[in-house]
Design an enzyme around this catalytic site. Structure first.
Site, PDB file in Angstrom:
ATOM      1  N   ASN A   8       9.172   4.627   3.210  1.00  0.00           N
ATOM      2  CA  ASN A   8       9.036   4.193   4.604  1.00  0.00           C
ATOM      3  C   ASN A   8      10.364   3.606   5.066  1.00  0.00           C
ATOM      4  O   ASN A   8      11.218   3.252   4.249  1.00  0.00           O
ATOM      5  CB  ASN A   8       7.998   3.071   4.703  1.00  0.00           C
ATOM      6  CG  ASN A   8       6.604   3.541   4.381  1.00  0.00           C
ATOM      7  OD1 ASN A   8       6.263   3.783   3.234  1.00  0.00           O
ATOM      8  ND2 ASN A   8       5.787   3.692   5.413  1.00  0.00           N
ATOM      9  N   ARG A  39       0.838  -1.219   0.000  1.00  0.00           N
ATOM     10  CA  ARG A  39       0.000   0.000   0.000  1.00  0.00           C
ATOM     11  C   ARG A  39       0.871   1.267   0.000  1.00  0.00           C
ATOM     12  O   ARG A  39       1.012   1.933  -1.011  1.00  0.00           O
ATOM     13  CB  ARG A  39      -0.956  -0.041   1.205  1.00  0.00           C
ATOM     14  CG  ARG A  39      -2.113   0.932   1.121  1.00  0.00           C
ATOM     15  CD  ARG A  39      -1.793   2.341   1.530  1.00  0.00           C
ATOM     16  NE  ARG A  39      -1.280   2.438   2.903  1.00  0.00           N
ATOM     17  CZ  ARG A  39      -0.718   3.542   3.393  1.00  0.00           C
ATOM     18  NH1 ARG A  39      -0.603   4.623   2.651  1.00  0.00           N
ATOM     19  NH2 ARG A  39      -0.239   3.560   4.622  1.00  0.00           N
ATOM     20  N   ASP A  40       1.515   1.559   1.129  1.00  0.00           N
ATOM     21  CA  ASP A  40       2.306   2.792   1.207  1.00  0.00           C
ATOM     22  C   ASP A  40       3.487   2.724   0.228  1.00  0.00           C
ATOM     23  O   ASP A  40       3.862   3.724  -0.391  1.00  0.00           O
ATOM     24  CB  ASP A  40       2.825   2.976   2.642  1.00  0.00           C
ATOM     25  CG  ASP A  40       2.988   4.435   3.033  1.00  0.00           C
ATOM     26  OD1 ASP A  40       2.858   5.298   2.153  1.00  0.00           O
ATOM     27  OD2 ASP A  40       3.257   4.706   4.211  1.00  0.00           O
ATOM     28  N   HIS A  76       8.821   7.308   8.082  1.00  0.00           N
ATOM     29  CA  HIS A  76       9.406   7.416   6.748  1.00  0.00           C
ATOM     30  C   HIS A  76      10.864   7.846   6.950  1.00  0.00           C
ATOM     31  O   HIS A  76      11.254   8.267   8.044  1.00  0.00           O
ATOM     32  CB  HIS A  76       8.611   8.418   5.894  1.00  0.00           C
ATOM     33  CG  HIS A  76       7.306   7.833   5.406  1.00  0.00           C
ATOM     34  ND1 HIS A  76       7.140   7.375   4.124  1.00  0.00           N
ATOM     35  CD2 HIS A  76       6.130   7.610   6.039  1.00  0.00           C
ATOM     36  CE1 HIS A  76       5.897   6.909   3.981  1.00  0.00           C
ATOM     37  NE2 HIS A  76       5.265   7.037   5.135  1.00  0.00           N
ATOM     38  N   CYS A 132       3.883   9.352   0.374  1.00  0.00           N
ATOM     39  CA  CYS A 132       2.508   9.794   0.161  1.00  0.00           C
ATOM     40  C   CYS A 132       2.506  10.782  -0.995  1.00  0.00           C
ATOM     41  O   CYS A 132       3.227  11.788  -0.954  1.00  0.00           O
ATOM     42  CB  CYS A 132       1.979  10.442   1.433  1.00  0.00           C
ATOM     43  SG  CYS A 132       0.332  11.120   1.215  1.00  0.00           S
ATOM     44  N   HIS A 162       5.063   4.734  12.652  1.00  0.00           N
ATOM     45  CA  HIS A 162       5.100   4.647  11.188  1.00  0.00           C
ATOM     46  C   HIS A 162       6.098   5.694  10.698  1.00  0.00           C
ATOM     47  O   HIS A 162       5.770   6.861  10.516  1.00  0.00           O
ATOM     48  CB  HIS A 162       3.675   4.937  10.684  1.00  0.00           C
ATOM     49  CG  HIS A 162       3.490   4.906   9.215  1.00  0.00           C
ATOM     50  ND1 HIS A 162       2.887   3.861   8.540  1.00  0.00           N
ATOM     51  CD2 HIS A 162       3.780   5.816   8.247  1.00  0.00           C
ATOM     52  CE1 HIS A 162       2.820   4.131   7.253  1.00  0.00           C
ATOM     53  NE2 HIS A 162       3.368   5.313   7.042  1.00  0.00           N
TER      54      HIS A 162
HETATM   55  P1  HMG Z   1     -13.346  14.015  -2.554  1.00  0.00           P
HETATM   56  O1  HMG Z   1     -13.145  14.493  -3.943  1.00  0.00           O
HETATM   57  O2  HMG Z   1     -13.509  15.012  -1.479  1.00  0.00           O
HETATM   58  O3  HMG Z   1     -14.542  12.958  -2.471  1.00  0.00           O
HETATM   59  O4  HMG Z   1     -12.142  13.033  -2.206  1.00  0.00           O
HETATM   60  P2  HMG Z   1     -16.055  13.042  -2.782  1.00  0.00           P
HETATM   61  O5  HMG Z   1     -16.742  12.273  -1.714  1.00  0.00           O
HETATM   62  O6  HMG Z   1     -16.475  14.459  -3.042  1.00  0.00           O
HETATM   63  O7  HMG Z   1     -16.153  12.237  -4.151  1.00  0.00           O
HETATM   64  C1  HMG Z   1     -15.556  12.663  -5.361  1.00  0.00           C
HETATM   65  C2  HMG Z   1     -15.501  11.509  -6.348  1.00  0.00           C
HETATM   66  O8  HMG Z   1     -14.683  10.465  -5.836  1.00  0.00           O
HETATM   67  C3  HMG Z   1     -16.865  10.873  -6.601  1.00  0.00           C
HETATM   68  O9  HMG Z   1     -16.829  10.340  -7.910  1.00  0.00           O
HETATM   69  C4  HMG Z   1     -16.866   9.722  -5.614  1.00  0.00           C
HETATM   70  O10 HMG Z   1     -17.731   8.684  -5.971  1.00  0.00           O
HETATM   71  C5  HMG Z   1     -15.429   9.268  -5.680  1.00  0.00           C
HETATM   72  P3  HMG Z   1     -17.443  11.127  -9.163  1.00  0.00           P
HETATM   73  O11 HMG Z   1     -18.884  11.365  -8.776  1.00  0.00           O
HETATM   74  O12 HMG Z   1     -16.652  12.408  -9.286  1.00  0.00           O
HETATM   75  O13 HMG Z   1     -17.229  10.184 -10.295  1.00  0.00           O
HETATM   76  N1  HMG Z   1     -15.003   8.583  -4.445  1.00  0.00           N
HETATM   77  C6  HMG Z   1     -14.478   7.356  -4.409  1.00  0.00           C
HETATM   78  N2  HMG Z   1     -14.213   6.458  -5.376  1.00  0.00           N
HETATM   79  C7  HMG Z   1     -13.704   5.277  -4.979  1.00  0.00           C
HETATM   80  N3  HMG Z   1     -13.421   4.970  -3.699  1.00  0.00           N
HETATM   81  C8  HMG Z   1     -13.667   5.844  -2.720  1.00  0.00           C
HETATM   82  C9  HMG Z   1     -14.229   7.094  -3.068  1.00  0.00           C
HETATM   83  N4  HMG Z   1     -14.576   8.171  -2.346  1.00  0.00           N
HETATM   84  C10 HMG Z   1     -15.049   9.075  -3.197  1.00  0.00           C
HETATM   85  N5  HMG Z   1     -13.392   5.520  -1.453  1.00  0.00           N
HETATM   86  C11 HMG Z   1     -11.192  11.186  -1.017  1.00  0.00           C
HETATM   87  C12 HMG Z   1     -12.015  12.447  -0.936  1.00  0.00           C
HETATM   88  C13 HMG Z   1     -10.816  10.804   0.403  1.00  0.00           C
HETATM   89  C14 HMG Z   1     -12.020  10.096  -1.663  1.00  0.00           C
HETATM   90  C15 HMG Z   1      -9.938  11.439  -1.899  1.00  0.00           C
HETATM   91  O14 HMG Z   1      -9.328  12.632  -1.503  1.00  0.00           O
HETATM   92  C16 HMG Z   1      -8.954  10.320  -1.792  1.00  0.00           C
HETATM   93  O15 HMG Z   1      -9.211   9.203  -2.228  1.00  0.00           O
HETATM   94  N6  HMG Z   1      -7.806  10.559  -1.206  1.00  0.00           N
HETATM   95  C17 HMG Z   1      -6.848   9.480  -1.033  1.00  0.00           C
HETATM   96  C18 HMG Z   1      -5.607   9.961  -0.529  1.00  0.00           C
HETATM   97  C19 HMG Z   1      -4.622   8.839  -0.340  1.00  0.00           C
HETATM   98  O16 HMG Z   1      -4.839   7.685  -0.667  1.00  0.00           O
HETATM   99  N7  HMG Z   1      -3.488   9.232   0.223  1.00  0.00           N
HETATM  100  C20 HMG Z   1      -2.446   8.295   0.526  1.00  0.00           C
HETATM  101  C21 HMG Z   1      -2.771   7.446   1.705  1.00  0.00           C
HETATM  102  S1  HMG Z   1      -2.516   8.262   3.271  1.00  0.00           S
HETATM  103  C22 HMG Z   1      -0.838   8.053   3.565  1.00  0.00           C
HETATM  104  O17 HMG Z   1      -0.102   7.604   2.719  1.00  0.00           O
HETATM  105  C23 HMG Z   1      -0.299   8.369   4.936  1.00  0.00           C
HETATM  106  C24 HMG Z   1      -0.018   7.100   5.773  1.00  0.00           C
HETATM  107  O18 HMG Z   1       0.890   6.241   5.127  1.00  0.00           O
HETATM  108  C25 HMG Z   1       0.543   7.489   7.144  1.00  0.00           C
HETATM  109  C26 HMG Z   1       1.705   8.480   7.042  1.00  0.00           C
HETATM  110  O19 HMG Z   1       2.735   8.152   6.402  1.00  0.00           O
HETATM  111  O20 HMG Z   1       1.549   9.557   7.592  1.00  0.00           O
HETATM  112  C27 HMG Z   1      -1.316   6.311   6.027  1.00  0.00           C
HETATM  113 MG    MG Z   2       3.044   6.456   5.190  1.00  0.00          MG
END
Ligand code: HMG
Ligand code: MG
Length: 301
Positions: free
Chosen positions: A254, A15-16, A213, A245, A211
């Site tokens: 990481n 994932r990450d 990085h 990210c 966690h």
């Molecule tokens: P948004 O645009 O605010 O969402 O995004 P929305 O609810 O307004 O929906 C917009 C569109 O997205 C719609 O589709 C929804 O259906 C679709 P449209 O009508 O335009 O065709 N949608 C989805 N589709 C599939 N699966 C879903 C979903 N939700 C909405 N779950 C949202 C908000 C959270 C969805 C978006 O910003 C997003 O997906 N962000 C992901 C960010 C991400 O993955 N970041 C990396 C992971 S976090 C990380 O790495 C940190 C970590 O490792 C810890 C650390 O290191 O600190 C965990």
């Molecule tokens: Mg991370």
């Protein structure tokens, strides 16, 4: 009798590790990675995420991937879920192929959270509340991540009080575990000690994972300090040091699982993980590795 493990490793490379890779890997490659990781001795694997495919195209096939993987050796699987839509996508998978655990996520800084999930920290609690409730009702284990727990790429140093506030709120919402994230790999041992000495006054160390990085090369050291000085026993890491990210500029991989295992095992801390198997699992991806060990031609036993 085999000596008891002192450390639990949550392997986050599928994932990450992969979410930041530009080239989309075919699910067969991810399946091979995850099945090989099941043979290494890690306790948990975060296999993917159910985030928006527009936001992170690499993760769009997590449903298919879960259908394909043959789970082995009792390794626990988890997936990252941002909202109810993500939870519903996960629930569409037949029960026998679902993971046992989900991970919701928020941050300790609003600017990062807005870039990452388009919600402030306060708004994110409202978004993940129903996810946590549904998941608990259905007997999933629930982790929550707090990103930017030390430094934010936009706001700078983050105050421990903010992290403690977010962590307490997440436990109130019902999560089982909080993973404290150094999203941009900027934390120093001093930052880690400062946060943990305050956080652990409020929350049991058994409910906290770290966690790290590795942008500034501090991640192995920070892990060691967290274990030795604060008794933290759960660490997230990524085979090959892959990771990052896409919404945190400047963040690198990481902490590498093999580096972490090498450090702990050579410091007399039992992990139960074979770092050579970790390296061979991730080498099959044919992505350049970023671990310190990958730069060494011959490892002295
Ligand atoms: P948004 O645009 O605010 O969402 O995004 P929305 O609810 O307004 O929906 C917009 C569109 O997205 C719609 O589709 C929804 O259906 C679709 P449209 O009508 O335009 O065709 N949608 C989805 N589709 C599939 N699966 C879903 C979903 N939700 C909405 N779950 C949202 C908000 C959270 C969805 C978006 O910003 C997003 O997906 N962000 C992901 C960010 C991400 O993955 N970041 C990396 C992971 S976090 C990380 O790495 C940190 C970590 O490792 C810890 C650390 O290191 O600190 C965990
Ligand atoms: Mg991370």
């Amino acid at each position: 009798m085999e000596q008891e493990k002192q450390i639990k490793i949550v392997e986050v490379s599928p994932r990450d590790g992969l979410q930041n890779e530009k080239e989309i890997l075919p699910p067969e490659k991810k399946k091979e990675l995850i099945e090989s990781l099941c043979e290494t001795g890690v306790d948990e694997i975060e296999v993917g995420s159910f985030v928006s495919p527009k936001a992170v195209p690499q993760m769009k096939d997590t449903d298919n991937l879960l259908l394909m993987i043959n789970k082995k050796n009792g390794v626990k699987f988890s997936v990252l879920i941002p909202n109810m839509k993500g939870f519903e996508r996960m629930m569409n998978i037949p029960e026998s192929k679902r993971p046992e655990k989900i991970a919701v996520f928020t941050a300790a800084s609003d600017t990062f959270n807005l870039k990452n999930i388009n919600a402030t920290v306060e708004d994110s609690f409202k978004i993940i509340k129903p996810v946590i409730e549904e998941a608990k009702k259905l007997k999933f284990e629930v982790r929550a991540y707090i990103s930017t727990a030390f430094w934010c790429p936009f706001e700078g140093k983050v105050k421990p009080e903010k992290v403690i506030y977010v962590a307490e709120k997440l436990f109130e919402l019902g999560v089982d575990e909080v993973s404290v994230g150094d999203t941009i790999g900027r934390a120093s041992p001093k930052d880690v000690s400062e946060l943990l000495s305050l956080l652990l006054k409020k929350i049991s160390r058994d409910k906290i994972a770290l966690h790290f990085h590795n942008t500034y090369g501090m991640a192995v050291l920070n892990s060691f300090i967290s274990f030795r000085d604060f008794g933290i026993r759960t660490f997230d890491s990524s085979a090959g040091g892959l990771g990052g990210c896409p919404f945190a500029p400047g963040a690198s991989g990481n902490v590498a699982t093999e580096d972490l295992i090498f450090m702990f095992e050579n410091s007399g801390v039992k992990t139960g993980v074979d770092f050579k198997k970790v390296m061979s699992a991730v080498l099959k991806l044919e992505i350049p590795l970023r671990s310190s060990l990958s730069k060494i031609q011959k490892i002295i036993e």
